[in-house]
Write an enzyme that holds these catalytic residues in place. Sequence first.
Site, short mmCIF file in Angstrom:
data_model
loop_
_atom_site.label_atom_id
_atom_site.label_comp_id
_atom_site.label_asym_id
_atom_site.label_seq_id
_atom_site.Cartn_x
_atom_site.Cartn_y
_atom_site.Cartn_z
CG HIS A 181 41.97 -16.58 -12.35
ND1 HIS A 181 41.80 -15.21 -12.29
CD2 HIS A 181 41.59 -17.05 -11.14
CE1 HIS A 181 41.33 -14.88 -11.09
NE2 HIS A 181 41.20 -15.97 -10.38
CG ASP A 182 45.90 -21.38 -11.62
OD1 ASP A 182 45.13 -20.91 -10.76
OD2 ASP A 182 46.00 -22.60 -11.84
CB SER A 205 41.18 -14.41 -7.46
OG SER A 205 40.05 -15.01 -8.01
NE ARG A 236 40.66 -27.10 -7.24
CZ ARG A 236 41.10 -25.93 -6.82
NH1 ARG A 236 40.24 -24.95 -6.60
NH2 ARG A 236 42.38 -25.72 -6.62
CG ASP A 252 42.37 -14.03 -15.45
OD1 ASP A 252 41.42 -14.84 -15.60
OD2 ASP A 252 42.57 -13.43 -14.38
#
Lengths: 398, 197
Positions: free
Chosen positions: A362-363, A164, A234, A329
């Site tokens: 994405h994680d 990232s 968040r 992602d």
Amino acid sequence: MPDSDTLTFVDRPADSVGLVTPHVAKFDTPLPLACGKVLPEYELIYETYGTLNAERSNAVLICHALSGHHHAAGYHGDEDRKPGWWDAHIGPGKSIDTNRFFVVSLNNLGGCHGSTGPVSHNPETGRQWGPDFPMVTVSDWVASQARLADQLGIERWAAAVGGSLGGMQVLQWTMTYPERVANAVVIAATPRLSAQNIAFNEVARQAIRSDPEFFGGWYAEHDTVPKRGLKLARMVGHITYLSEDAMGSKFGRDLRSNDLNFGFDVEFQVESYLRYQGDTFSTAFDANTYLLMTKALDYFDPAATQAGDLASALAPAKCPFLVVSFTTDWRFPPSRSRELVDALTRAGKSVSYANIDSPHGHDAFLLPEPRYHALFSAFMTRIARELNIEETAREETL
Amino acid sequence: MRADLELIYDWVPQGAHVLDLACGDGALLERLAQEKNVTGYGLEIDPDGITQCVARGVNVIEHNLDDGLGSFCDNSYDQVIMTQALQALRRPDKMLDEMLRVAEEGIITFPNFAYWRHRIHLGLRGYMPVSKSLPHAWYDTPNIHLSTFNDFEHLCREKGLVIVDRAVGVGDHKGHWTSKWWPNLFGEIAIFRVRRR
């Protein structure tokens, strides 16, 4: 020569680097920043795993993402339930094998985990830096990381590795210090943010800045934190880290109790999860740091200096690249990695690219996955072979 | 190395910049890089093949050939090589155009459907051929565009391409004399080297 931070610890898994202790490096040479300001002095907190060899040829730099920090692997104490954020990939026998490599992981400038940042003391005013902390960019981070490398006696990294926002720092390394990076691993990254990416960041920033507890960034002087803003920031960020499928299979439309209660309290499991993630984050992370980090993301655009031509921007790079993306992602989708790969091939650089099938969005870059591990390990093993890096710590794990 | 790869090895000039479509485990590119200073990239879709390439230090890019070669510029390579993939593509003819847009010269290998053993399977026994070069059953084969040595020559003529070289492979060896004289009958693997006019 810096020694390994790793200690033998019987209760932890055999492939863990074990207990680790952070170090602090002090710098008193002023650091000129892209924004025009100068940081007169600063500190960087970092951890190391594995042993630096006599040739100093086996060092690997880990660059962290938006909310990351120096604690990438192992445990800080017996009471730690969770290891460092990239423990799945750093350790004995893991993708970045600490039996071979000496891993350096730091908290970037502007961070809130021990490196100089908005929560640090400003020597010129005697107050906390707060919102006065200068805007830092990916280039500034890389410049500060190079000074850390100098201090550690590392002339050239065997590899610079990051996911990232960390991947963007790796890219910057290959352009700014091509002689100092032998290999680059760029995971789930992008050569620049899209309008949609910037839009999500702006929502997060507005959430923080419009919190009445924000006080223009001087919340610490009011003995408060903009918890609600950070929590919202968040929550919105977290949605972009997961894929629709991952959220669907984790929560679906599951309710916390059996009946609808026709109110605005938590009803769906996904609401509960997001609120929990937001709450945890809002007490653990500094709002000014979050604002700075999202800006560093937005500003990163190496092609901008070359009239949008990424291939010319990458021209100085000398090392082989491994670029990895994940199928689900949607924050930095595979097409963005491919954009980078196409620029690298146009520039005639050595590059390999894989698009890993994963449901985790994405994680996925943080998680273990067999194909990801096999590929990443193959690249790192090839590096060890080409640089004649011998195992330094085998006896410790046998 | 596979027989068709041995032949191709000889056809790639010293120091060439090549694209190897469906590069598999990267064996050809590795040898070309080590012994002939060849640079370039392999394109592959199989995860294990990609990992093996990375382990060898061969540049490999995950890419579905049916998506074309749009991300590669005109004349950006000396040669484009494609081994044993033509028959699995949705539009082999379009890929041929793409290959010769990206490079002046292309090397293509594919299983020759008119090989005598294949003919016996179909002509005498009445079954779709299954052989070393065509190992799949009709229902699960990735080979959706089977063609013959003659068919490919015909396509090249239609497109006005120059056939610089042609050869056949049989089993693990380069062709026997019979396959030189009657390639369409005795060649198991067809190997072509073509150029734009």
